[in-house]
Design an enzyme around this catalytic site. Sequence first.
Site, PDB file in Angstrom:
ATOM      1  N   ARG A  64       0.856  -1.733  -0.121  1.00 60.28           N
ATOM      2  CA  ARG A  64       0.067  -0.243  -0.146  1.00 60.28           C
ATOM      3  C   ARG A  64       1.183   1.221  -0.334  1.00 60.28           C
ATOM      4  O   ARG A  64       0.562   1.813  -0.586  1.00 60.28           O
ATOM      5  CB  ARG A  64      -0.748   0.066   1.177  1.00 60.28           C
ATOM      6  CG  ARG A  64      -1.815   0.872   1.078  1.00 60.28           C
ATOM      7  CD  ARG A  64      -2.864   1.263   2.148  1.00 60.28           C
ATOM      8  NE  ARG A  64      -3.105   0.778   3.599  1.00 60.28           N
ATOM      9  CZ  ARG A  64      -1.978   1.312   4.756  1.00 60.28           C
ATOM     10  NH1 ARG A  64      -1.449   2.125   4.309  1.00 60.28           N
ATOM     11  NH2 ARG A  64      -1.617   0.201   5.697  1.00 60.28           N
ATOM     12  N   TYR A 117     -16.150  17.163 -16.648  1.00 63.12           N
ATOM     13  CA  TYR A 117     -16.104  15.230 -16.728  1.00 63.12           C
ATOM     14  C   TYR A 117     -17.598  14.939 -15.466  1.00 63.12           C
ATOM     15  O   TYR A 117     -17.166  15.901 -14.483  1.00 63.12           O
ATOM     16  CB  TYR A 117     -15.256  15.040 -16.426  1.00 63.12           C
ATOM     17  CG  TYR A 117     -15.364  13.358 -16.084  1.00 63.12           C
ATOM     18  CD1 TYR A 117     -15.703  12.332 -17.421  1.00 63.12           C
ATOM     19  CD2 TYR A 117     -15.899  12.727 -15.058  1.00 63.12           C
ATOM     20  CE1 TYR A 117     -15.877  10.928 -17.441  1.00 63.12           C
ATOM     21  CE2 TYR A 117     -16.047  11.645 -14.809  1.00 63.12           C
ATOM     22  CZ  TYR A 117     -16.582  10.137 -15.693  1.00 63.12           C
ATOM     23  OH  TYR A 117     -16.255   9.301 -15.501  1.00 63.12           O
ATOM     24  N   ASP A 190      -7.558  18.628 -15.619  1.00 62.68           N
ATOM     25  CA  ASP A 190      -7.956  16.569 -15.866  1.00 62.68           C
ATOM     26  C   ASP A 190      -7.199  16.717 -17.286  1.00 62.68           C
ATOM     27  O   ASP A 190      -7.600  17.253 -18.033  1.00 62.68           O
ATOM     28  CB  ASP A 190      -8.894  16.825 -15.050  1.00 62.68           C
ATOM     29  CG  ASP A 190      -9.256  15.256 -16.143  1.00 62.68           C
ATOM     30  OD1 ASP A 190      -8.879  14.806 -16.779  1.00 62.68           O
ATOM     31  OD2 ASP A 190     -10.494  15.394 -15.486  1.00 62.68           O
ATOM     32  N   LYS A 215      -8.372   5.867 -19.784  1.00 61.18           N
ATOM     33  CA  LYS A 215      -8.672   6.311 -20.921  1.00 61.18           C
ATOM     34  C   LYS A 215      -6.915   6.167 -21.872  1.00 61.18           C
ATOM     35  O   LYS A 215      -6.907   5.305 -22.280  1.00 61.18           O
ATOM     36  CB  LYS A 215      -9.068   7.604 -21.482  1.00 61.18           C
ATOM     37  CG  LYS A 215      -9.964   7.797 -20.284  1.00 61.18           C
ATOM     38  CD  LYS A 215     -11.249   7.579 -20.285  1.00 61.18           C
ATOM     39  CE  LYS A 215     -12.349   7.064 -19.111  1.00 61.18           C
ATOM     40  NZ  LYS A 215     -12.483   8.443 -18.217  1.00 61.18           N
TER      41      LYS A 215
HETATM   42  C1  LIG Z   1     -13.145   8.963 -17.645  1.00 61.55           C
HETATM   43  C2  LIG Z   1     -12.743  10.725 -17.221  1.00 61.55           C
HETATM   44  C3  LIG Z   1     -12.497  10.646 -15.616  1.00 61.55           C
HETATM   45  C4  LIG Z   1     -13.089   9.379 -13.928  1.00 61.55           C
HETATM   46  O1  LIG Z   1     -11.745   8.367 -14.606  1.00 61.55           O
HETATM   47  P1  LIG Z   1     -12.106   6.890 -14.199  1.00 61.55           P
HETATM   48  O2  LIG Z   1     -10.947   6.192 -13.949  1.00 61.55           O
HETATM   49  O3  LIG Z   1     -13.940   7.403 -14.613  1.00 61.55           O
HETATM   50  O4  LIG Z   1     -12.666   7.058 -12.138  1.00 61.55           O
HETATM   51  C5  LIG Z   1     -12.306  12.182 -15.072  1.00 61.55           C
HETATM   52  N1  LIG Z   1     -12.125  13.147 -15.526  1.00 61.55           N
HETATM   53  C6  LIG Z   1     -11.912  12.216 -17.660  1.00 61.55           C
HETATM   54  C7  LIG Z   1     -11.865  13.786 -18.605  1.00 61.55           C
HETATM   55  C8  LIG Z   1     -12.527  11.191 -17.787  1.00 61.55           C
HETATM   56  O5  LIG Z   1     -12.630  11.337 -18.631  1.00 61.55           O
END
Ligand SMILES: *Cc1c(COP(=O)(O)O)cnc(C)c1O
Length: 401
Positions: A64, A117, A190, A215
């Site tokens: 962890r 998001y 982000d 992604k």
């Molecule tokens: C998918 C996504 C998230 C969330 O991520 P997870 O891995 O699904 O928790 C946050 N910001 C953006 C822009 C995303 O496309």
Amino acid sequence: MNDYELTRETLAVTHGERGQAPAPGVEDVVVPLHLSSTYSVPDVDPDADLELLDPDAGEYLYSRLSNPTRNALEHRLAALEGAEHALAFVSGTAAITATMTAMIRPGDHIVAFEDLYGGTKTMLNRLFAERLDVDVTFVDATDVANVEDAMRDETRLIWMETPTNPLMHLCDIEAIAAIADEWDTIFGVDNTFLSPYFQNPLSLGADVVVHSTTKYLNGHSDSIGGAVVTNRDDIMDELAFLQRVGMGSMLSPFDSYLTLRGIKTLPLRMRQHEENAMEIARFLESHDAVTRVLYPGLESHPQHELAARQQSGYGGVLSFELDTDLDGTAEFLGRLREFPLAVSLGGVESLIEHPATMTHSPLAQTERDRLGISNSLLRMSVGVEHVDDLLADLDAALASV
Ligand SMILES: *Cc1c(COP(=O)(O)O)cnc(C)c1O
């Protein structure tokens, strides 16, 4: 070893792979998958700081706190964003919650893009605003003046995404970083939609960058994960405490391994995603059944010039609107063969989703109308298949719209 003299293409493939020795005389060429939950230590150490174990100095105690496979991924993520520090989280959502929790205290104020998001917007509203007494102002950040106007003495954090989902709105990272500096506020971005290959917010003045590695970074739709990247030691220390001790939200060794493997082809994939997306965007723009196409690479995109300036590529996500109603849109989706109807993005395979009934269904219809998310708006994550197959599929399905 000076990593910053290497290109991202090389860093993506080899960074952190050298000198992995699982047994005397064995030099793995790839980072091994270390599943061990615990590590025997050489001796009693009265000075050990569990929150800040230094894996680079061989300080492993419990997975962890630190794990060699996760650590290798974190090094590579930092290298790709040109940063000092990175931490890998169990999801993009966990990375965002930890980052916000690290910065924010009750009574503070956050300025955020209204187009964030969906999950992040819900998190800000239901967790930070409703339960933790944090005030959040959502603004249309396509115009920097709106960000400036929303700033207050209590503003602790500015939180942005660019481009946004599904409307592909951009914000000017450099201009917003200047506002954050002026107000002595932390600026987080982000960067999921473009990946470190096409955009590096830290180099444009952001303090902290998050990714959903689910992604493009992992890129194969087979792992959920997230990351935080920063050059600031104070932010890193706070995040390390939250991740390792406060929340326990680190990425598993297996997902770290998959993501490391996925990242090797990030530059190759991103170039192909973009090439395919550009051709599809042009094709859709010229089609009579399509009323608008939202892709920053098109000259018709209202912020094309900003995209050309702050990004080194336009990415693989685009949205478009059909000249029909909800039923006509559903029929069109049913005719597609190469675009499964699915949320998420950034994998090698193409996907299409219907924001009004899928990602953005939690929003009221009036809110969707105000933002411009109509019933015939579709968002596509363009994969790396041969573009001719994708175009033929779209052409056939559009013929009866
Ligand atoms: C998918 C996504 C998230 C969330 O991520 P997870 O891995 O699904 O928790 C946050 N910001 C953006 C822009 C995303 O496309």
